[in-house]
Design an enzyme around this catalytic site. Structure first.
Site, short mmCIF file in Angstrom:
data_model
loop_
_atom_site.label_atom_id
_atom_site.label_comp_id
_atom_site.label_asym_id
_atom_site.label_seq_id
_atom_site.Cartn_x
_atom_site.Cartn_y
_atom_site.Cartn_z
N HIS A 15 42.24 12.16 -3.85
CA HIS A 15 42.99 13.28 -4.44
C HIS A 15 42.22 14.58 -4.23
O HIS A 15 41.40 14.98 -5.05
CB HIS A 15 43.22 13.03 -5.93
CG HIS A 15 44.25 13.91 -6.56
ND1 HIS A 15 45.42 13.44 -7.13
CD2 HIS A 15 44.31 15.26 -6.70
CE1 HIS A 15 46.13 14.45 -7.59
NE2 HIS A 15 45.47 15.57 -7.34
N GLU A 202 49.53 14.84 -16.22
CA GLU A 202 48.55 15.93 -16.25
C GLU A 202 48.94 16.96 -17.30
O GLU A 202 48.11 17.75 -17.73
CB GLU A 202 48.46 16.58 -14.86
CG GLU A 202 47.32 17.57 -14.70
CD GLU A 202 47.27 18.22 -13.33
OE1 GLU A 202 46.29 18.93 -13.06
OE2 GLU A 202 48.22 18.04 -12.52
#
Length: 341
Positions: A15, A202
């Site tokens: 990521h 998130e």
């Protein structure tokens, strides 16, 4: 472990955003190419491209990317940028990296999505040849953009499938554009044969993680909202999902308000699969070595743990089975001397 030893450890990263990870030297080169004035002083330039240690929200954090966008509008710039991030990773012993980017953000001056991907893959290839690292690309759609734009981009870049492009993602404003909004397009795109990862949880919404898992997605970015969600954690593990954790970034954006709110220990203790990532090397002023230092400091993560997390990362990566096998062998060999200690 000391920093120099952590730097020597072989690592894998799943990521990492291209536009959030450019070195200051490369930003200067890109600015010169784009004829954009930048501060001469490094500390002033760094302030422009680095998010504050504490942001009001994810959206405040994302504002930092506005400065970089005009610099990534030509093939030359994109190739240079991709090479730069691969080089940074290789210099801290990353053996495998997937770099993600949104072609839409580099199409302001006439480039097509296909041209954007081609230019990025060229930079990745240069870095691979020079540094012996394996680098792959993930194409992102932007959640807040028209789904038709993302649909067209995903379809157009398929010619690069398995020629360096290995998967898809959606980035951007998760709170207002949850998985339910993206579900039909994700299913359409999955039918092309390339896998999806997805930013999920998130923004503090555990139900978005549930929705992403229900779409059959086997890798999820951040998953911060899984903290203290026992049933969700069980579902996460039962569905064999791998977490792409981004510690520094989550503290900055307040996805995790404190170290205690970060889900790593709960994931680890439950036996969940996870990887450690930078998210944005420049915007978060970090690298994988710094992230590993923080995991040692806050969670007493051991060398054996790091090996396990990197094995999880490679197994969950979007590269070919043969390449995974070779990378796992390379990883195990690199850790032998450390594990014996």
């Amino acid at each position: 472990m000391e920093t120099k030893d952590l730097k020597k450890l072989a690592k894998a990263e799943l990521h990492c955003h291209l536009d959030g990870s450019l070195s200051l030297d490369t930003i200067r080169q890109l600015a010169a190419l784009a004829q954009v004035d930048v501060p001469q002083d490094d500390s002033e330039l760094k302030q422009l491209v680095t998010a504050p240690e504490t942001c009001g929200s994810l959206m405040d954090y994302l504002k930092t990317f506005d400065f970089i966008r005009p610099l990534l509008q030509t093939p030359q710039a994109l190739t240079l940028a991709a090479y730069d991030v691969v080089k940074q990773a290789a210099l801290e012993n990353v053996i495998y990296i997937e770099i993600r980017f949104a072609p839409e953000l580099s199409m302001d001056q006439g480039l097509t999505a296909t041209q954007v991907v081609e230019a990025v893959l060229k930079g990745l290839e240069q870095g691979q040849k020079e540094f012996g690292i394996v680098a792959k690309a993930i194409v992102c759609g932007m959640r807040q953009s028209s789904l038709d734009i993302s649909r067209e981009i995903f379809a157009n870049v398929l010619e690069w499938a398995n020629k360096g492009l290995v998967g898809f993602d959606f980035a951007g404003n998760e709170l207002d554009f949850p998985p339910a909004v993206l579900a039909d397009l994700i299913k359409e795109t999955q039918a092309y044969g390339l896998p999806f990862t997805l930013h999920a949880g998130e923004c503090g919404c555990p139900n978005y993680i549930v929705d992403a898992i229900d779409l059959g997605i086997k890798r999820l970015g951040h998953v911060t909202a899984i903290h203290n969600q026992k049933d969700l954690l069980a579902k996460f593990i039962a569905n064999d999902v791998t977490a792409e954790l981004c510690f520094t970034s989550n503290l900055q954006t307040k996805a995790a308000r404190t170290v205690e709110d970060f889900p790593y220990m709960q994931l680890r203790q439950a036996g969940a699969k996870l990887s450690i990532n930078t998210d944005n090397r420049t915007v978060s002023d970090t690298n994988l070595t710094k992230e590993y230092e923080l995991f040692v400091k806050h969670f007493e993560t051991s060398v054996s743990d790091f090996l396990e997390h990197n094995r999880d990362a490679i197994k969950a990566s979007f590269t070919s089975p043969a390449e995974k096998e070779a990378l796992l062998a390379r990883l195990d060999k690199a850790y032998q001397s450390y594990i014996k200690k």
